[in-house]
Design a protein around this motif. Structure first.
Motif, short mmCIF file in Angstrom:
data_model
loop_
_atom_site.label_atom_id
_atom_site.label_comp_id
_atom_site.label_asym_id
_atom_site.label_seq_id
_atom_site.Cartn_x
_atom_site.Cartn_y
_atom_site.Cartn_z
N THR A 104 6.27 -45.91 -0.72
CA THR A 104 5.23 -45.62 -1.71
C THR A 104 5.46 -44.22 -2.27
O THR A 104 5.87 -43.31 -1.54
CB THR A 104 3.80 -45.67 -1.11
N GLN B 238 11.89 -37.37 -0.69
CA GLN B 238 10.60 -37.66 -1.33
C GLN B 238 10.75 -37.25 -2.79
O GLN B 238 11.34 -36.22 -3.09
CB GLN B 238 9.45 -36.87 -0.69
N ASP C 24 15.11 -52.24 0.15
CA ASP C 24 15.83 -53.46 0.51
C ASP C 24 17.11 -53.25 1.29
O ASP C 24 17.65 -54.19 1.85
CB ASP C 24 16.12 -54.27 -0.77
N ARG C 25 17.61 -52.01 1.33
CA ARG C 25 18.87 -51.79 2.04
C ARG C 25 18.66 -51.12 3.41
O ARG C 25 19.57 -50.57 4.00
CB ARG C 25 19.83 -51.00 1.15
N ARG D 241 7.98 -41.16 7.71
CA ARG D 241 8.02 -41.87 6.42
C ARG D 241 9.43 -42.37 6.15
O ARG D 241 9.84 -42.57 5.01
CB ARG D 241 7.51 -40.97 5.29
N PRO E 34 16.65 -38.43 -3.29
CA PRO E 34 15.71 -37.47 -2.66
C PRO E 34 14.99 -38.13 -1.49
O PRO E 34 14.76 -39.33 -1.49
CB PRO E 34 14.70 -37.16 -3.77
N ASP F 34 11.99 -41.87 -5.39
CA ASP F 34 13.01 -41.46 -4.42
C ASP F 34 13.77 -42.67 -3.91
O ASP F 34 14.13 -42.75 -2.75
CB ASP F 34 12.35 -40.73 -3.24
N1 SAM Z 1 8.40 -42.02 -0.79
C1 SAM Z 1 8.57 -43.20 0.03
C2 SAM Z 1 7.57 -43.16 1.18
O1 SAM Z 1 7.24 -42.07 1.65
O2 SAM Z 1 7.10 -44.24 1.58
C3 SAM Z 1 10.00 -43.38 0.53
C4 SAM Z 1 10.50 -42.23 1.36
S1 SAM Z 1 12.09 -42.62 2.09
C5 SAM Z 1 12.23 -41.22 3.16
C6 SAM Z 1 13.22 -42.24 0.81
C7 SAM Z 1 14.63 -42.50 1.28
O3 SAM Z 1 14.81 -43.91 1.44
C8 SAM Z 1 15.70 -42.08 0.32
O4 SAM Z 1 16.06 -40.73 0.50
C9 SAM Z 1 16.85 -43.01 0.67
O5 SAM Z 1 17.61 -42.47 1.74
C10 SAM Z 1 16.15 -44.25 1.20
N2 SAM Z 1 16.14 -45.36 0.23
C11 SAM Z 1 15.78 -45.29 -1.07
N3 SAM Z 1 15.86 -46.49 -1.65
C12 SAM Z 1 16.26 -47.35 -0.70
C13 SAM Z 1 16.51 -48.74 -0.69
N4 SAM Z 1 16.35 -49.51 -1.78
N5 SAM Z 1 16.92 -49.30 0.48
C14 SAM Z 1 17.08 -48.54 1.58
N6 SAM Z 1 16.86 -47.22 1.63
C15 SAM Z 1 16.45 -46.62 0.50
#
Ligand code: SAM
Length: 167
Positions: free
Chosen positions: A113, A43, A79-80, A103, A41, A132
């Motif tokens: 976060t 968020q 981390d990715r 974000r 997701p 997410d």
């Molecule tokens: N809720 C958090 C915020 O607002 O700070 C993160 C929002 S960010 C838009 C969420 C997205 O980050 C996910 O949909 C995914 O595409 C990406 N993501 C999630 N885990 C990740 C990881 N470990 N490394 C890189 N990208 C990641």
């Protein structure tokens, strides 16, 4: 479209300065159902799937009292993510936005976060809804949702300061 680290039309990457070690330690690991950014997701939602936050030793004792809070704020290390974009095009349509107005997971220090709903504490693990992140994302910190938390320490002068003081 979900980014797999490619650069899109009109996006701007910079050469970031060499990393300095802020002394971060990963205090746990987050298990989620998502192994691909295509599915994760954007968020989290409080009616989303239950995810497990595992706390590593020697930090497990620090969970004392968390069960009193219905919601927690979780900080994690994306981390990715790439870390070098200053302008980004989330819609992949050539329209760009500054990284700090988004974000997006792509940022110089990829900290995510989320406010999560605490479902259960199971020993050294928390079961929560509202994340997410990809399975295996490192945990940086967790704390009570600020709207539920009243400082326990006595108030001090700055707590009562209002006005237009300058830094
Ligand atoms: N809720 C958090 C915020 O607002 O700070 C993160 C929002 S960010 C838009 C969420 C997205 O980050 C996910 O949909 C995914 O595409 C990406 N993501 C999630 N885990 C990740 C990881 N470990 N490394 C890189 N990208 C990641």
């Amino acid at each position: 479209m979900v980014r797999q680290n490619e650069i899109r039309e009109n996006e701007v990457a910079v050469v970031p300065p060499a990393a300095t070690d802020a002394g971060l330690v990963f205090i746990g690991r987050i298990s989620t159902p998502w192994t691909s950014r295509m599915e994760t997701p954007r968020q989290g939602r409080h009616d989303g799937p239950v995810c497990r936050i595992e706390i590593f030793e020697p930090w497990v004792l620090a969970l004392k009292g968390v069960e009193a809070f219905e919601r927690l704020e979780i900080l994690y290390w994306l981390d990715r993510s790439r870390r070098d974009l200053v302008l980004q095009s989330p819609a992949s349509n050539g329209e760009v936005h500054g990284t700090f107005s988004l974000r997006s997971p792509v940022r110089p220090n990829p900290i995510g976060t989320s406010i999560v709903k605490l479902e259960a504490v199971e020993g050294s693990s928390l079961l929560v809804r509202g994340l997410d992140c990809l399975d295996g994302t490192p945990l940086i910190d967790l704390k009570p949702d600020r709207t539920l938390f009243k400082p326990i320490a006595p108030p001090q002068r700055g707590d009562f300061e209002t006005g237009d003081g300058k830094a």
